[in-house]
Design an enzyme around this catalytic site. Structure first.
Site, short mmCIF file in Angstrom:
data_model
loop_
_atom_site.label_atom_id
_atom_site.label_comp_id
_atom_site.label_asym_id
_atom_site.label_seq_id
_atom_site.Cartn_x
_atom_site.Cartn_y
_atom_site.Cartn_z
CE1 TYR A 1 33.30 -3.21 -5.17
CE2 TYR A 1 35.32 -1.24 -5.43
CZ TYR A 1 34.14 -2.05 -5.98
OH TYR A 1 33.91 -2.12 -7.37
CG LEU B 1 43.62 -4.81 -17.57
CD1 LEU B 1 44.62 -5.05 -16.55
CD2 LEU B 1 44.10 -4.57 -19.07
CE LYS C 1 43.91 -6.39 -7.19
NZ LYS C 1 44.81 -7.71 -7.23
CB SER C 2 47.71 -3.87 -10.62
OG SER C 2 48.96 -4.61 -10.42
CG ASN D 1 47.75 -2.01 -15.39
OD1 ASN D 1 48.40 -2.48 -16.38
ND2 ASN D 1 47.33 -2.49 -14.54
N1 LIG Z 1 31.01 -1.06 -10.43
C1 LIG Z 1 31.00 -2.47 -10.55
O1 LIG Z 1 30.11 -3.20 -10.21
C2 LIG Z 1 32.47 -3.06 -10.31
C3 LIG Z 1 32.59 -4.62 -10.42
C4 LIG Z 1 33.75 -5.22 -10.78
C5 LIG Z 1 35.01 -4.34 -10.28
N2 LIG Z 1 34.83 -2.96 -10.21
C6 LIG Z 1 36.25 -2.16 -10.12
O2 LIG Z 1 36.91 -2.26 -11.39
C7 LIG Z 1 38.10 -2.88 -10.92
C8 LIG Z 1 38.93 -3.51 -11.78
O3 LIG Z 1 38.02 -4.77 -12.20
P1 LIG Z 1 38.51 -6.22 -11.84
O4 LIG Z 1 39.51 -6.11 -10.47
O5 LIG Z 1 37.44 -6.93 -11.55
O6 LIG Z 1 39.47 -6.40 -13.17
P2 LIG Z 1 40.88 -6.08 -13.74
O7 LIG Z 1 41.25 -4.73 -13.61
O8 LIG Z 1 40.19 -6.30 -15.59
O9 LIG Z 1 41.91 -7.19 -13.74
C9 LIG Z 1 42.39 -7.22 -12.47
C10 LIG Z 1 43.41 -8.38 -12.42
O10 LIG Z 1 44.25 -8.39 -13.47
C11 LIG Z 1 45.72 -8.41 -12.88
N3 LIG Z 1 46.27 -7.18 -13.38
C12 LIG Z 1 46.33 -6.11 -13.74
N4 LIG Z 1 47.17 -5.34 -14.33
C13 LIG Z 1 47.66 -6.28 -15.20
C14 LIG Z 1 48.75 -6.42 -16.31
N5 LIG Z 1 49.40 -5.34 -16.60
N6 LIG Z 1 49.00 -7.75 -16.90
C15 LIG Z 1 48.69 -8.65 -16.31
N7 LIG Z 1 47.65 -8.72 -15.17
C16 LIG Z 1 47.30 -7.72 -14.76
C17 LIG Z 1 45.55 -8.08 -11.58
O11 LIG Z 1 46.43 -8.85 -10.75
P3 LIG Z 1 47.65 -7.99 -9.88
O12 LIG Z 1 46.79 -7.14 -8.71
O13 LIG Z 1 48.47 -9.10 -9.51
O14 LIG Z 1 48.25 -7.20 -10.95
C18 LIG Z 1 44.09 -8.69 -11.18
O15 LIG Z 1 44.42 -9.94 -10.88
C19 LIG Z 1 37.99 -3.32 -9.39
O16 LIG Z 1 39.17 -3.34 -8.65
C20 LIG Z 1 36.82 -2.51 -8.82
O17 LIG Z 1 37.48 -1.13 -8.48
C21 LIG Z 1 33.46 -2.40 -10.04
#
Ligand SMILES: NC(=O)c1ccc[n+]([C@@H]2O[C@H](COP(=O)([O-])OP(=O)(O)OC[C@H]3O[C@@H](n4cnc5c(N)ncnc54)[C@H](OP(=O)(O)O)[C@@H]3O)[C@@H](O)[C@H]2O)c1
Length: 280
Positions: free
Chosen positions: A56, A195, A236-237, A246
């Site tokens: 990252y 999410l 992530k937010s 969250n």
């Molecule tokens: N191990 C792996 O290979 C891998 C791969 C991908 C991700 N990850 C980890 O997983 C974490 C989360 O995954 P992700 O970022 O892909 O997806 P996520 O957490 O499912 O979704 C994040 C998105 O949703 C929005 N969001 C957050 N809370 C919300 C709410 N309560 N209501 C509406 N929208 C909301 C965020 O925007 P805002 O920021 O504007 O709130 C952002 O655009 C990553 O940050 C990373 O640490 C790991």
């Protein structure tokens, strides 16, 4: 610093007599000051678990956010992940030292192999090196990410027992066979993209009806669904409001029927990325 929320946060027991906060703050794709600010703010908002990775390019910024928060190190759970250059029994030690140096920390709570990279054939050796770091007392727990059942079987056949597999799970990507395999092994699941990156399913009646019933948002219902299903989730937010939203999921639970209705949204689709094809 605000201390609310933390008293009631659920934790999930990992094998070694240690427990991880069920909700962690995801940090991808934040970098630089955005990542530092989100982490410092997240900790002030009550997060006690932060998820980062070498790939990252934000470990230093996340470490700065932890330092800026002023939190006592033993009150926080920190997870990072190693990339392909850390694959081997010895190189994993350098990868760990590098992560600690970038983050300005003395130890991590959890260090994961980010992708199995099976074509390189070194993930079992890398697990061995991680287990040695834990045995030496340098690292609290080790685990894997994006490991399919066949990769897990190779690790277990070598007598190695990861604490966690972090995989993509959301209501439309339930990965039933994968999660069933975790249950058989007694392996804890951490859901990434929990999410669905604010997926359209947040508007599905199975989720909005439960949200209305409990006076919660759809995202809160989905995160509660993960926790009620025994999973860690790392949403992530970067937004102050959504970070708090969250985390405010520990004052209600879903019924079996509500959980089944959300499980029924599964499309059967696999994760976005196939870890036999993709990795770094
Ligand atoms: N191990 C792996 O290979 C891998 C791969 C991908 C991700 N990850 C980890 O997983 C974490 C989360 O995954 P992700 O970022 O892909 O997806 P996520 O957490 O499912 O979704 C994040 C998105 O949703 C929005 N969001 C957050 N809370 C919300 C709410 N309560 N209501 C509406 N929208 C909301 C965020 O925007 P805002 O920021 O504007 O709130 C952002 O655009 C990553 O940050 C990373 O640490 C790991």
């Amino acid at each position: 610093m605000t201390q609310h929320h933390t008293y009631s946060q659920q934790r999930i027991q990992l094998g070694e007599g240690i427990s991880i906060p069920a909700i962690g703050l995801g940090t991808w794709p934040l970098t630089g000051e955005d990542a530092t600010d989100a982490v410092a703010r997240g900790i002030a908002n009550g997060y006690r678990h932060v998820d980062t990775a070498h790939s990252y390019a934000n470990e230093a910024a996340v470490g700065d956010g932890i330092a800026r928060s002023g939190i006592r190190r033993d009150q926080l759970w920190v997870t990072s992940k190693l990339s392909l250059e850390g694959h081997s029994r010895t190189k994993v030690k350098d990868a760990y030292a590098g992560a600690l140096e970038r983050m300005g920390l003395d130890y991590l709570d959890l260090f994961l192999i980010h992708w199995p990279n099976p074509e390189h054939g070194r993930y079992v050796d890398t697990c061995q090196g991680l287990a040695e770091l834990v045995a030496d007392g340098a690292l609290r727990a080790w685990g894997v990410s994006n490991f399919k059942p066949a990769h897990l079987d190779a690790v277990y056949a070598a007598g190695l027992r990861p604490s966690v597999n972090q995989v993509q799970v959301d209501p439309e990507h339930l990965q039933r066979a994968q999660l069933e395999h975790h249950r058989t092994l007694g392996l804890v699941t951490a859901a990434y993209s929990p999410l669905g990156r604010a997926g359209d399913f947040l508007e599905h009646p199975a989720i909005t009806a439960a949200a209305a019933r409990y006076g919660k948002s759809p995202a809160q219902v989905v995160l509660r669904w993960h926790v009620d299903s025994g999973r860690i989730a790392v949403p992530k937010s970067a937004s102050d409001t959504r970070q708090r939203e969250n985390l405010e999921i520990f004052d209600f639970t879903l019924s079996e029927d509500e959980i089944s209705a959300i499980n029924a949204l599964d499309t059967g689709a696999g994760p976005r990325l196939d870890s036999d094809e993709y990795g770094h």
